[in-house]
Enzyme design. Structure first.
Site, short mmCIF file in Angstrom:
data_model
loop_
_atom_site.label_atom_id
_atom_site.label_comp_id
_atom_site.label_asym_id
_atom_site.label_seq_id
_atom_site.Cartn_x
_atom_site.Cartn_y
_atom_site.Cartn_z
N ASP A 84 0.85 -1.19 0.00
CA ASP A 84 0.00 0.00 0.00
C ASP A 84 0.88 1.24 0.00
OD1 ASP A 84 -2.52 1.23 -0.01
OD2 ASP A 84 -2.44 1.58 2.14
N GLU B 110 -10.24 3.89 3.57
CA GLU B 110 -9.35 4.58 2.65
C GLU B 110 -9.78 4.21 1.23
OE1 GLU B 110 -5.27 3.79 3.63
OE2 GLU B 110 -5.32 5.19 5.32
N HIS C 163 -3.94 14.09 0.49
CA HIS C 163 -4.13 13.25 1.67
C HIS C 163 -2.96 13.38 2.64
CE1 HIS C 163 -5.22 9.85 4.16
NE2 HIS C 163 -4.08 9.24 3.87
N ARG D 127 -7.77 3.94 13.24
CA ARG D 127 -6.89 5.07 13.46
C ARG D 127 -6.33 5.13 14.88
NH1 ARG D 127 -5.48 6.46 8.35
NH2 ARG D 127 -7.33 6.82 7.06
N THR E 101 -4.76 6.37 0.09
CA THR E 101 -5.98 7.18 0.06
C THR E 101 -5.94 8.23 -1.03
OG1 THR E 101 -6.22 6.89 2.44
CG2 THR E 101 -7.51 8.64 1.43
N GLU F 31 -9.18 3.87 -2.43
CA GLU F 31 -7.94 3.70 -3.17
C GLU F 31 -8.18 3.03 -4.52
OE1 GLU F 31 -4.75 1.97 -0.97
OE2 GLU F 31 -5.42 2.81 0.95
N ASP G 276 -9.03 0.19 1.88
CA ASP G 276 -8.07 -0.30 2.86
C ASP G 276 -8.50 0.23 4.23
OD1 ASP G 276 -5.82 -1.82 3.45
OD2 ASP G 276 -4.52 -0.07 3.48
N TYR H 63 1.18 5.75 -0.49
CA TYR H 63 0.74 6.97 0.20
C TYR H 63 0.95 8.10 -0.80
CZ TYR H 63 0.68 10.09 4.40
OH TYR H 63 0.40 11.04 5.36
N GLU I 76 -10.11 12.53 7.49
CA GLU I 76 -10.01 13.83 6.82
C GLU I 76 -11.37 14.53 6.76
OE1 GLU I 76 -7.28 13.77 3.14
OE2 GLU I 76 -7.91 11.68 3.44
N ARG J 48 0.76 16.99 12.77
CA ARG J 48 1.91 17.86 13.06
C ARG J 48 1.51 19.31 12.77
NH1 ARG J 48 3.65 13.64 10.14
NH2 ARG J 48 3.70 14.85 8.20
N TYR K 170 2.23 2.78 15.46
CA TYR K 170 2.95 2.90 14.20
C TYR K 170 4.37 3.46 14.32
CZ TYR K 170 2.57 7.99 13.37
OH TYR K 170 2.71 9.35 13.43
N THR L 46 -8.68 -5.62 3.97
CA THR L 46 -8.61 -4.76 2.78
C THR L 46 -9.62 -5.30 1.79
OG1 THR L 46 -6.26 -4.27 3.12
CG2 THR L 46 -7.16 -3.88 0.92
#
Length: 408
Positions: A116, A188, A123, A226, A333, A190, A222, A118, A347, A132, A233, A246
């Site tokens: 997968d 997600e 996104h 969260r 995503t 995709e 997917d 990114y 999101e 952040r 992670y 998935t």
């Protein structure tokens, strides 16, 4: 669609409306079982499935997956597609034609590996701003390589399969870890890419080999937990928060059907390293729709993706990693710059702070019993549009063996 029968053997002409997303310019492949019979390869035409084994009398299409056919390569793919298109324009043996509502669809490929990516700058920017808020939303490597991770091929399931709410460790309000069902279950939206011709261990795939290696595309959801993902992670990346399920569409649209959807990529700055520069344009103008309990809530545009599927494949194999027929890699995503173009609920709800109106209520993340359906379409020949099928999943409660009594 009307069936016109003629002759003693009962011949059938399948008439498809010009507005259909599944006309003869599309012909996505899947694996299906007619009532009381085994699984075999078929193509979708309107609201019917055409039995390719019955049509072409080739044992490779008697297999319960597309893998053997995919391994035959692009010359064979083109020849078979031409034969099917010619056949469906005339009368067919009625034994080869099955109403879509009468067949069972299964996972179309036997997946050995799943990766997968990114690849959406919108996104990645949204998540960076959420996680952040005081720093650069994109990490230093993001514009230099297609970021990705290896998923779990064994939990890729066909559209329509129910998804159990996953359990795992998550951070409690006190900051200490606790175990239980995810409270921030997400999707997600995709696009997945299915490998046809594999590559040898130790030999990277060149970026301009993409169309000789990849057979087609399919919609992917997917699913993501969260809260579990946020706790686990760092430092190694996604694990239990992503590996539980998935969902994959039962239909794989050949690259040949997407010629009219090809567009240049958005400008990449800085210019990627040489192994990620190709001569072919592999941006794709594909529009997705995400429906939550039947209500459309987002319309992600694949045309905005920063990294192309050709670049993803070149990077995936740059270290000499091998690929096999049926392997799957996905875009990550798909999101756009507008609020209604976001392909995940984290999101859309902006981290759970902005509830989303769904039917008569409001949602931030998925509740038990919720159903999500992702559909997509792309430009086809002569101002037409073609469909990429759909991928659907419904959430069922967590397995009671693990769920605390207060959360069952």
């Amino acid at each position: 669609m009307d069936l016109v029968r003629a002759g003693p053997r009962v011949r059938t002409r399948v008439e498809v409306s010009p507005e259909s997303l599944f006309g003869p310019d599309n012909l996505p492949y899947g694996v299906f079982a007619p009532r009381g019979r085994g699984h075999r390869v078929g193509v979708r035409l309107g609201e019917h499935v055409i039995d390719v084994l019955a049509l072409l009398d080739d044992p490779v299409f008697a297999e319960p997956s597309l893998n053997a056919f995919l391994a035959q390569g692009p010359v064979r793919w083109r020849a078979v597609r031409d034969r099917i298109r010619e056949a469906v324009e005339g009368e067919l043996d009625s034994a080869a034609v099955h109403p879509l509502s009468d067949v069972e669809l299964r996972l179309p490929v036997r997946i050995g590996d799943y990766v997968d990516f990114y690849a959406s700058i919108d996104h990645a920017t949204n998540l960076g701003r959420l996680f952040r808020p005081d720093g650069d939303p994109l990490l230093p490597n993001w514009r230099h390589l297609p970021v990705g991770y290896h998923g779990r091929a064994g939990t890729v399931v066909v559209s329509g399969t129910e998804v159990a709410r996953p359990c795992g460790q998550r951070r409690s309000e006190s900051g200490a870890p606790e175990f239980g069902p995810s409270r921030r279950l997400d999707i997600e939206a995709e696009l997945g890419f299915v490998i046809g011709v594999g590559s040898r261990l130790g030999v990277p795939v060149g970026i301009d080999e993409f169309a000789d290696r990849v057979f087609g595309v399919a919609l992917v959801n997917d699913w993501s937990a969260r809260d579990i993902q946020a706790w686990e992670y760092q430092p190694l990346g996604p694990f239990l928060g992503k590996s539980f399920a998935t969902s994959l569409s039962p239909w794989i649209t050949p690259l040949a059907a997407l010629e009219s959807a090809r567009i240049p990529l958005p400008q990449q700055s800085p210019a990627p390293l040489p192994y990620l520069r190709g001569n072919e344009a592999w941006g794709l103008d594909i529009d997705l729709t995400v429906a939550w309990n039947g209500q459309p809530v987002a319309h992600p545009p694949y045309a905005r993706m920063y990294w192309s599927p050709a670049q993803m494949l070149a990077h995936l194999t740059a270290n000499g990693a091998s690929t096999r027929p049926g392997d799957l890699y996905a875009s990550g995503t798909i999101s756009g710059p507008e609020p209604d173009q976001r392909g995940s609920f984290i999101e859309l709800s902006w981290g759970g702070s902005q509830p989303i109106p769904v039917n008569d209520g409001q949602r931030t993340f998925l509740e038990d019993g919720d159903e999500v359906t992702i559909t997509a379409s792309a430009p086809g020949p002569r101002m037409s549009r073609i469909g990429l099928g759909e991928v659907t999943g419904r959430i069922r409660p967590a397995h009671t063996r693990w769920a605390p009594a207060t959360e069952r």
